[in-house]
Design an enzyme around this catalytic site. Structure first.
Site, PDB file in Angstrom:
ATOM      1  N   HIS A 145       0.764  -1.275  -0.097  1.00  0.00           N
ATOM      2  CA  HIS A 145      -0.024   0.049  -0.080  1.00  0.00           C
ATOM      3  C   HIS A 145       0.768   1.117  -0.041  1.00  0.00           C
ATOM      4  CE1 HIS A 145      -3.781  -2.126   1.832  1.00  0.00           C
ATOM      5  NE2 HIS A 145      -3.360  -2.672   0.551  1.00  0.00           N
ATOM      6  N   GLU A 163       1.393   3.600   2.388  1.00  0.00           N
ATOM      7  CA  GLU A 163       2.142   4.018   3.239  1.00  0.00           C
ATOM      8  C   GLU A 163       3.434   3.069   3.374  1.00  0.00           C
ATOM      9  OE1 GLU A 163      -2.476   4.328   4.444  1.00  0.00           O
ATOM     10  OE2 GLU A 163      -1.200   3.186   3.087  1.00  0.00           O
ATOM     11  N   CYS A 211      -5.551   1.508   6.234  1.00  0.00           N
ATOM     12  CA  CYS A 211      -6.406   0.262   6.468  1.00  0.00           C
ATOM     13  C   CYS A 211      -5.925  -0.330   8.008  1.00  0.00           C
ATOM     14  CB  CYS A 211      -6.087  -0.853   5.546  1.00  0.00           C
ATOM     15  SG  CYS A 211      -4.395  -1.349   5.441  1.00  0.00           S
ATOM     16  N   SER A 256     -22.057   3.663 -40.907  1.00  0.00           N
ATOM     17  CA  SER A 256     -20.840   4.627 -40.637  1.00  0.00           C
ATOM     18  C   SER A 256     -20.166   3.978 -39.329  1.00  0.00           C
ATOM     19  CB  SER A 256     -21.569   5.728 -40.391  1.00  0.00           C
ATOM     20  OG  SER A 256     -22.606   5.782 -39.600  1.00  0.00           O
ATOM     21  N   TRP A 299     -16.942   4.936 -38.035  1.00  0.00           N
ATOM     22  CA  TRP A 299     -16.448   6.133 -37.308  1.00  0.00           C
ATOM     23  C   TRP A 299     -17.094   7.402 -37.587  1.00  0.00           C
ATOM     24  CZ3 TRP A 299     -13.723   3.366 -34.143  1.00  0.00           C
ATOM     25  CH2 TRP A 299     -12.984   2.322 -34.666  1.00  0.00           C
ATOM     26  N   ARG A 342     -10.492   2.922 -21.980  1.00  0.00           N
ATOM     27  CA  ARG A 342     -10.799   1.431 -21.455  1.00  0.00           C
ATOM     28  C   ARG A 342     -10.187   0.813 -20.455  1.00  0.00           C
ATOM     29  NH1 ARG A 342     -11.457  -0.903 -27.729  1.00  0.00           N
ATOM     30  NH2 ARG A 342     -13.529  -0.043 -28.094  1.00  0.00           N
ATOM     31  N   ASP A 373     -20.793  -3.432 -35.215  1.00  0.00           N
ATOM     32  CA  ASP A 373     -19.226  -2.755 -35.189  1.00  0.00           C
ATOM     33  C   ASP A 373     -18.087  -3.936 -35.128  1.00  0.00           C
ATOM     34  OD1 ASP A 373     -20.633  -0.393 -35.456  1.00  0.00           O
ATOM     35  OD2 ASP A 373     -20.001   0.138 -33.471  1.00  0.00           O
ATOM     36  N   GLY A 413     -24.933   0.024 -27.735  1.00  0.00           N
ATOM     37  CA  GLY A 413     -25.290   1.043 -28.655  1.00  0.00           C
ATOM     38  C   GLY A 413     -26.401   1.993 -27.880  1.00  0.00           C
ATOM     39  N   LEU A 466     -27.505   2.487 -23.982  1.00  0.00           N
ATOM     40  CA  LEU A 466     -27.155   3.554 -23.358  1.00  0.00           C
ATOM     41  C   LEU A 466     -28.501   4.218 -22.716  1.00  0.00           C
ATOM     42  CD1 LEU A 466     -24.396   4.961 -25.841  1.00  0.00           C
ATOM     43  CD2 LEU A 466     -23.887   4.341 -23.539  1.00  0.00           C
TER      44      LEU A 466
END
Length: 353
Positions: free
Chosen positions: A57, A59, A86, A179, A181, A195, A211, A295, A299
């Protein structure tokens, strides 16, 4: 105890600890990001951060960084740490015990740890040992930095980031999904960085089919996330990149539970709302955050269910005239910036404010 008027140098040293903590991004989950700075009479004699899950950790790394000639100064030093030390044995010994053993004079903590295994116990240990403890310095900054960790503990689900690219006239794809991009190369590179910063990346059935994404990290250094796809009726072909056995993948569906090497099929209850089931399962698996890349229907489902924390939207200058509309939502604007030819806007859910 909160300091009523902390010295200006306190904030400087805590900001340094926050800077260090961020260096663990993408490597410590499900642990929180933590940074630590040890100061003697205005001079930093040691500093460190939690670098990788299961390892030392912050510390411990800070104490170990102290030069032998400065080691005797520890008992006269102040420790600045971004999260409560902790107090329990996990993969490593308790950091509170280490600070007590080193007989440090004072500990300044940004925020308490919401983990029930800690939750004030570390601070109590330090005080019982006669160490002066101050809490709350740059607390908001520390909580924001560890928003994934706090959401995971307090809301019992992963932190959800919704991300998409849309045209200037508000479409995420053409009607025929022709499409691929919308955003530019720099925006796509930034998406690969994101990511690597989240524990998992999720897509729905249509995005997986049209995709054929890999959902790995190629255009930025970082670890590949856990891949998640929702395929309720198991209609996706096995030839898709998502099923190429190159990284751990979860496929949530309504029909079967089965593990095939790195791909695991997880059956959900068809009589219960799907997203809460999935998020509960991910919480059980200790998946602390999810980047949802589409997609549009998936969402919007997250938005309508109020199961999101942050949105990141690229708006490109091109127009489609017609197509698949971008999701509709409300939130508090956090950031608006330009990424080459695209505009990036970041919002947080109003409930977080």
């Amino acid at each position: 105890m909160h300091r009523i008027n902390p010295p200006p140098t306190d904030e400087i040293f805590m900001r340094r600890a926050l800077q260090l903590a961020v260096l663990g991004t993408g490597h410590v989950s499900p642990n929180p990001l933590v940074g630590c700075v040890i100061v003697h009479q205005g001079r930093i004699i040691g500093e460190g951060w939690h670098q990788r899950y299961g390892q030392a950790h912050a510390e411990v790394n800070a104490v170990n960084s102290i030069a032998p000639s400065d080691a005797p100064l520890l008992s006269e030093s102040t420790v600045y740490v971004t999260l409560e030390p902790c107090s329990h044995f996990g993969k490593t010994p308790p950091c509170a015990d280490l600070l007590i053993a080193k007989r440090v004079r004072e500990v300044v903590v940004a925020t308490t740890d919401p983990n029930p295994l800690v939750a004030g116990k570390g601070l109590a240990k330090l005080r019982e040992a006669g160490i002066a403890v101050h809490i709350g310095l740059l607390e908001a900054e520390s909580r924001w930095m560890n928003r994934r960790f706090f959401t995971f503990i307090e809301k019992q689900r992963p932190y959800i980031v919704l991300k998409w690219a849309q045209t200037a006239d508000g479409f995420v794809a053409r009607r025929d999904y022709g499409s691929r991009w919308i955003s530019g190369p720099l925006a796509r590179r930034l998406a690969h960085r994101w990511r690597g910063e989240e524990a998992a990346v999720m897509v729905g059935t249509r995005t997986a089919l049209h995709d054929n994404p890999r959902l790995n990290v190629r255009d930025w250094p970082g670890p590949d996330p856990l891949r998640i796809v929702i395929d309720k009726n198991l209609q996706l072909p096995a030839s898709l990149h998502l099923f190429d056995q190159t990284q751990p993948t979860l496929c949530y569906n309504l029909h079967r539970d089965e593990a095939q090497d790195m791909v695991q099929y997880v059956r959900c209850n068809p009589d219960t709302a799907l997203l809460p089931q999935i998020l509960a399962n991910l919480h059980h698996r200790k998946v602390q955050s999810v980047l949802v890349e589409g997609g549009a229907a998936l969402l919007q489902t997250f938005i309508d269910a109020h199961l999101w924390d942050e949105t990141r939207v690229f708006t490109a200058p091109q127009t489609f005239g017609t197509g698949i509309p971008a999701p509709r939502f409300g939130g508090r604007l956090l950031e608006k910036t330009t990424v080459a030819t695209d505009e990036l806007t970041v919002f947080e859910a109003a409930s977080m404010g």
